[in-house]
Design an enzyme around this catalytic site. Structure first.
Site, PDB file in Angstrom:
ATOM      1  N   ASP A 138      -9.127  -4.355  -5.943  1.00 58.65           N
ATOM      2  CA  ASP A 138      -8.636  -3.310  -5.040  1.00 58.65           C
ATOM      3  C   ASP A 138      -9.482  -2.042  -5.192  1.00 58.65           C
ATOM      4  O   ASP A 138      -9.506  -1.424  -6.250  1.00 58.65           O
ATOM      5  CB  ASP A 138      -7.173  -3.012  -5.370  1.00 58.65           C
ATOM      6  CG  ASP A 138      -6.467  -2.215  -4.288  1.00 58.65           C
ATOM      7  OD1 ASP A 138      -7.149  -1.491  -3.537  1.00 58.65           O
ATOM      8  OD2 ASP A 138      -5.229  -2.315  -4.202  1.00 58.65           O
ATOM      9  N   HIS A 151      -7.122  -5.243  -1.936  1.00 61.43           N
ATOM     10  CA  HIS A 151      -5.990  -4.430  -1.495  1.00 61.43           C
ATOM     11  C   HIS A 151      -5.200  -5.127  -0.394  1.00 61.43           C
ATOM     12  O   HIS A 151      -3.990  -4.926  -0.269  1.00 61.43           O
ATOM     13  CB  HIS A 151      -6.518  -3.079  -0.980  1.00 61.43           C
ATOM     14  CG  HIS A 151      -5.443  -2.113  -0.615  1.00 61.43           C
ATOM     15  ND1 HIS A 151      -4.610  -1.537  -1.542  1.00 61.43           N
ATOM     16  CD2 HIS A 151      -5.056  -1.622   0.607  1.00 61.43           C
ATOM     17  CE1 HIS A 151      -3.766  -0.719  -0.920  1.00 61.43           C
ATOM     18  NE2 HIS A 151      -4.012  -0.760   0.372  1.00 61.43           N
ATOM     19  N   SER A 155       0.830  -1.196   0.000  1.00 65.17           N
ATOM     20  CA  SER A 155       0.000   0.000   0.000  1.00 65.17           C
ATOM     21  C   SER A 155       0.873   1.258   0.000  1.00 65.17           C
ATOM     22  O   SER A 155       1.689   1.433  -0.897  1.00 65.17           O
ATOM     23  CB  SER A 155      -0.960  -0.050   1.196  1.00 65.17           C
ATOM     24  OG  SER A 155      -1.936   0.958   1.124  1.00 65.17           O
TER      25      SER A 155
END
Length: 300
Positions: free
Chosen positions: A215, A247, A169
């Site tokens: 995601d 994600h 991330s």
């Protein structure tokens, strides 16, 4: 697939290693033992890889770990170092890994022993605060590598010329920032990365990006895909979009992430052409891979 020359920074060593490795393969096709090409590539570690060996939960090396307190370091928030227990093979390449926004090192801890058991020293870090942005996380990844190579208890096991970064991330966005800031890094692997900066023309480090088709936090259309497209077209680069993923898929043990990460790190940190077979041709769409793009990471 496109074939292309390496950057001049790695040209001499990479060409020499590749030429020697190709000669070894052509002349000694039946030699697949652990030391078969050791004379040609001094960075090669471990036995000849197979599909099952790169997918395994643990590689050929037994692993130990050390906890690093935030009070004993500067520039990042401490973490855990995973390393091959044996010193028989000499030094190893090393990777620092950053978690994502609001997350702790526990969210990417599975990568520590998994990668270390394949012959790397791995540092999963905590950031100074869980809200740190990608640029800060990039700085912290570099601070962690500096600690690892200069001050850590395992610094004697690490080859400081063979380093890489990974992150999830905002940590993935941070790994791009780290590669931009330190071109000497040998590999970068952003995992479902997030960053407001979309163009990475400055990056000279071989980069493998993972996106996820489901995601909604860092959608591939506005993050991983433009990041990949924003890298120099001549760079050793690849993009793998995970199928049926979110994600947070990189936060738990994942065979697809592991097998291609191991292969990428081996190929570019260890210059180990034995792993080329798992990277090129790129994976076809499957139950685990939605799509892939990239340059075959080799030269004729």
């Amino acid at each position: 697939m496109q074939q292309h020359p390496h950057t001049s920074r790695r040209k001499t060593g990479r060409f020499a290693a590749l030429t020697a490795a190709v000669a070894a393969v052509v002349g000694l096709t039946t030699l697949n033992g652990p030391g078969a090409q050791a004379a040609d590539n001094p960075y090669e570690r471990g036995p000849a890889p197979t599909e099952s060996s790169i997918e395994a939960l643990r590689g050929p090396y037994a692993v130990s770990d050390i906890s690093v307190s935030s009070l004993s370091v500067t520039g990042f928030g401490g973490g855990t170092i995973y390393y091959p227990t044996s010193t028989a093979d000499g030094t190893f390449g090393a990777i620092a890994i950053s978690p994502g926004f609001t997350a702790y090192q526990s969210s990417i801890a599975w990568l520590g022993p998994r990668l270390a058991s394949q012959g790397f020293v791995v540092f999963t870090i905590d950031t100074n605060t869980t809200l740190d942005q990608p640029a800060s996380r990039g700085d912290q990844l570099l601070a962690a590598l500096d600690y690892l190579t200069q001050r850590s208890a395992v610094r004697g096991r690490v080859d400081s010329s063979r380093l890489g970064v990974m992150g999830h991330s905002m940590g993935g966005g941070g790994s791009l920032e780290a590669a931009k800031d330190r071109p000497s890094l040998q590999a970068a692997i952003p995992l479902t990365p997030w960053n407001l900066d979309k163009t990475w023309s400055e990056v000279r480090t071989p980069t493998l990006l993972f996106g996820a088709d489901g995601d909604t936090i860092a959608p591939v259309s506005s993050h991983a895909e433009p990041f990949y497209s924003g890298l120099p077209s001549s760079l050793d680069r690849a993009y793998i979009e995970l199928n049926g993923a979110t994600h947070f898929t990189p936060n738990s043990s994942n065979t697809t992430i592991a097998k291609y990460s191991v292969s990428w790190l081996k190929r570019f940190i260890d210059n180990d052409t034995r792993y080329e077979q798992f990277l090129c041709p790129l994976p076809r769409p499957s139950l685990t891979v939605e799509e892939s793009r990239g340059n075959c990471p080799h030269t004729s």
